[in-house]
Design a protein around this motif. Structure first.
Motif, PDB file in Angstrom:
ATOM      1  N   SER A 136      -3.671  10.945  34.273  1.00 41.70           N
ATOM      2  CA  SER A 136      -3.053  10.539  33.004  1.00 41.70           C
ATOM      3  C   SER A 136      -2.811   9.041  32.911  1.00 41.70           C
ATOM      4  CB  SER A 136      -1.721  11.273  32.814  1.00 41.70           C
ATOM      5  OG  SER A 136      -0.796  10.911  33.833  1.00 41.70           O
ATOM      6  N   VAL A 137      -2.828   8.343  34.044  1.00 36.52           N
ATOM      7  CA  VAL A 137      -2.626   6.890  34.010  1.00 36.52           C
ATOM      8  C   VAL A 137      -3.872   6.254  33.400  1.00 36.52           C
ATOM      9  CG1 VAL A 137      -2.173   4.821  35.386  1.00 36.52           C
ATOM     10  CG2 VAL A 137      -1.149   7.011  36.044  1.00 36.52           C
ATOM     11  N   PRO A 138      -3.721   5.453  32.358  1.00 36.72           N
ATOM     12  CA  PRO A 138      -4.885   4.955  31.601  1.00 36.72           C
ATOM     13  C   PRO A 138      -5.630   3.797  32.282  1.00 36.72           C
ATOM     14  CG  PRO A 138      -2.888   4.071  30.648  1.00 36.72           C
ATOM     15  CD  PRO A 138      -2.453   5.003  31.744  1.00 36.72           C
ATOM     16  N   VAL A 139      -6.049   4.029  33.510  1.00 30.70           N
ATOM     17  CA  VAL A 139      -6.810   3.006  34.238  1.00 30.70           C
ATOM     18  C   VAL A 139      -7.926   3.689  35.013  1.00 30.70           C
ATOM     19  CG1 VAL A 139      -4.771   1.521  34.473  1.00 30.70           C
ATOM     20  CG2 VAL A 139      -5.375   3.085  36.321  1.00 30.70           C
ATOM     21  N   ARG A 140      -9.023   2.961  35.220  1.00 25.91           N
ATOM     22  CA  ARG A 140     -10.142   3.511  35.990  1.00 25.91           C
ATOM     23  C   ARG A 140     -10.586   2.598  37.118  1.00 25.91           C
ATOM     24  NH1 ARG A 140     -12.292   8.078  34.520  1.00 25.91           N
ATOM     25  NH2 ARG A 140     -11.663   9.005  32.540  1.00 25.91           N
ATOM     26  N   THR A 141     -10.007   1.433  37.197  1.00 25.01           N
ATOM     27  CA  THR A 141     -10.325   0.503  38.284  1.00 25.01           C
ATOM     28  C   THR A 141      -9.036  -0.111  38.809  1.00 25.01           C
ATOM     29  OG1 THR A 141     -10.534  -1.463  36.892  1.00 25.01           O
ATOM     30  CG2 THR A 141     -12.515  -0.076  37.151  1.00 25.01           C
ATOM     31  N   LEU A 142      -9.125  -0.723  39.972  1.00 26.32           N
ATOM     32  CA  LEU A 142      -7.947  -1.368  40.544  1.00 26.32           C
ATOM     33  C   LEU A 142      -7.499  -2.546  39.693  1.00 26.32           C
ATOM     34  CD1 LEU A 142      -5.939  -1.367  42.890  1.00 26.32           C
ATOM     35  CD2 LEU A 142      -7.496  -2.881  44.132  1.00 26.32           C
ATOM     36  N   ARG A 143      -8.438  -3.290  39.175  1.00 24.36           N
ATOM     37  CA  ARG A 143      -8.083  -4.418  38.303  1.00 24.36           C
ATOM     38  C   ARG A 143      -7.320  -3.934  37.071  1.00 24.36           C
ATOM     39  NH1 ARG A 143     -13.093  -6.489  40.277  1.00 24.36           N
ATOM     40  NH2 ARG A 143     -12.883  -8.599  41.162  1.00 24.36           N
ATOM     41  N   GLU A 144      -7.737  -2.804  36.522  1.00 28.60           N
ATOM     42  CA  GLU A 144      -7.042  -2.253  35.350  1.00 28.60           C
ATOM     43  C   GLU A 144      -5.632  -1.794  35.722  1.00 28.60           C
ATOM     44  OE1 GLU A 144      -9.480   0.830  33.719  1.00 28.60           O
ATOM     45  OE2 GLU A 144     -10.972  -0.569  32.893  1.00 28.60           O
ATOM     46  N   LEU A 145      -5.464  -1.239  36.930  1.00 29.24           N
ATOM     47  CA  LEU A 145      -4.127  -0.826  37.373  1.00 29.24           C
ATOM     48  C   LEU A 145      -3.217  -2.030  37.527  1.00 29.24           C
ATOM     49  CD1 LEU A 145      -2.111   1.287  38.437  1.00 29.24           C
ATOM     50  CD2 LEU A 145      -3.078   0.918  40.727  1.00 29.24           C
ATOM     51  N   ILE A 146      -3.736  -3.112  38.086  1.00 24.20           N
ATOM     52  CA  ILE A 146      -2.933  -4.328  38.249  1.00 24.20           C
ATOM     53  C   ILE A 146      -2.498  -4.857  36.891  1.00 24.20           C
ATOM     54  CG2 ILE A 146      -3.005  -6.729  39.030  1.00 24.20           C
ATOM     55  CD1 ILE A 146      -4.970  -5.757  41.234  1.00 24.20           C
ATOM     56  N   ALA A 147      -3.419  -4.890  35.940  1.00 28.15           N
ATOM     57  CA  ALA A 147      -3.093  -5.361  34.590  1.00 28.15           C
ATOM     58  C   ALA A 147      -2.071  -4.435  33.926  1.00 28.15           C
ATOM     59  CB  ALA A 147      -4.360  -5.446  33.746  1.00 28.15           C
ATOM     60  N   TYR A 148      -2.233  -3.129  34.142  1.00 27.97           N
ATOM     61  CA  TYR A 148      -1.310  -2.152  33.553  1.00 27.97           C
ATOM     62  C   TYR A 148       0.093  -2.320  34.124  1.00 27.97           C
ATOM     63  CZ  TYR A 148       0.625   2.420  32.275  1.00 27.97           C
ATOM     64  OH  TYR A 148       1.409   3.429  31.774  1.00 27.97           O
ATOM     65  N   ALA A 149       0.184  -2.515  35.452  1.00 23.57           N
ATOM     66  CA  ALA A 149       1.495  -2.680  36.101  1.00 23.57           C
ATOM     67  C   ALA A 149       2.211  -3.915  35.579  1.00 23.57           C
ATOM     68  CB  ALA A 149       1.313  -2.759  37.614  1.00 23.57           C
ATOM     69  N   LYS A 150       1.478  -4.986  35.382  1.00 26.55           N
ATOM     70  CA  LYS A 150       2.094  -6.223  34.900  1.00 26.55           C
ATOM     71  C   LYS A 150       2.476  -6.133  33.433  1.00 26.55           C
ATOM     72  CE  LYS A 150      -0.141  -9.304  38.233  1.00 26.55           C
ATOM     73  NZ  LYS A 150      -1.061 -10.455  38.432  1.00 26.55           N
TER      74      LYS A 150
END
Length: 329
Positions: A136-150
């Motif tokens: 359910s977390v709207p990310v598919r790459t590590l870079r997207e997760l980092i951007a989402y967290a910030k």
């Protein structure tokens, strides 16, 4: 089949196949009585079963090896017992990152020094941690997760196998590297319940050691493993990028398993144990069992490499651990 069941099956296979003798040195004065291998964790856990696999393979060299599980103090009790033992080759330790790196820093009064009180023999294998999210977390790459967290401060949390474990510190390392201190830590009593909650959507993120059930959840789409926190890709899942490849250099967190002895062990015994372990590591059955269980066998490890790894890991993890302000009394 989970890691424990697979390793247990592998133990029976290894016991049947054995290890070719090393030659005349194995028939000398050492050993002339049973050797005690202390595993400072409960029977059936990953470190315990890998230690038993090693002991079975080494029977032609060491004859009788008696396993003693000393599961207390998170591994500190059994490890300290080996540190105090006579350096005669009859008391050995099958330790890991927790016993040789984490506990000596996290404990207020550590009962041993991981560098001064031990002779390192070999690092056999390591189980890397991974960065994984629920579908359910709207990310598919590590870079997207980092951007989402910030972009969403305070919205993310991550699960670990418990406070002070390597999986906990992997999460804290991730937070430090990306500059997101508000990601909340949720400790579990072991990785298995955390992985179950992750797959069910009760937590959005986790930093566990890789294992069969987690890979199955990933392959069925319940979770997404975004990166492996190791220097190289996994042999069992080469499609997964390393954190470095995925855009986060420095994100390396793997739980090693290795053989140690009390400081001052005579060199002939060190050499015998190291040579025997190298032969164990070259055995195809042994490597197959480790790989299928989520461990990466160490390509080349002896006393010098093992000691250097412990020293390097202590230097790398100590500031990270101190930044968490977590202490074990």
């Amino acid at each position: 089949m989970n890691r424990r069941e697979l390793l247990g099956t592998g133990l029976a296979t290894v016991a049947a196949n054995g290890l070719a003798p090393l030659g005349a040195r194995a028939q000398g004065r050492y050993p002339d009585r049973p050797i005690k291998l202390i595993v400072p964790f409960a029977a059936g856990g990953a470190t315990d079963v890998v230690g038993r696999l090693w002991a079975e393979k080494m029977k032609s060299v060491l004859r009788t090896v008696v396993i003693e599980n000393k599961a207390s103090g998170g591994g500190a009790l059994g490890t300290a017992e080996v540190a105090r033992a006579q350096p005669d080759g009859y008391t050995l330790l099958f330790g890991n990152t927790s016993t040789q790196v984490l506990l000596p820093v996290l404990m207020s009064r550590p009962p041993y020094d991981p560098l001064k009180d031990f002779t390192s023999i070999s690092i056999l294998c390591a189980a890397p941690t991974v960065i994984v999210v629920h579908e359910s977390v709207p990310v598919r790459t590590l870079r997207e997760l980092i951007a989402y967290a910030k972009a969403n401060p305070g919205k993310l949390s991550y699960g670990s196998a418990g406070a002070g474990t390597l999986t906990n510190l992997a999460g804290e390392l991730f937070k430090q590297l990306i500059g997101a201190p508000d990601i909340v830590h949720i400790p579990y009593k072991g990785s298995a319940p955390g992985v179950t909650d992750l797959a069910s959507g009760h937590i959005p993120m986790m930093t566990p050691n890789i294992g069969g059930p987690l890979l199955e959840f990933h392959r069925t789409g319940k979770v997404r493993i975004l990166a492996v926190a190791s220097e190289t890709r996994l042999s069992v899942a080469p499609e997964l990028p390393t954190a470095r490849e995925a855009g986060l250099p420095g994100m390396v967190a793997a739980n090693f398993n290795g053989l140690f002895a009390p400081a001052g062990l005579p060199k002939p015994i060190v050499d015998l144990l190291a040579e025997g372990t190298r032969k164990v590591m070259a055995d195809a059955d042994f490597q197959r069992i480790l790989l299928a269980s989520g461990f990466e066998p160490t390509a080349e490890s002896g006393p010098e490499q093992a000691q250097r790894l412990v020293s390097d890991e202590l230097a790398r993890w100590t500031p990270i651990m101190k930044a968490t302000n977590f202490k074990i009394e």
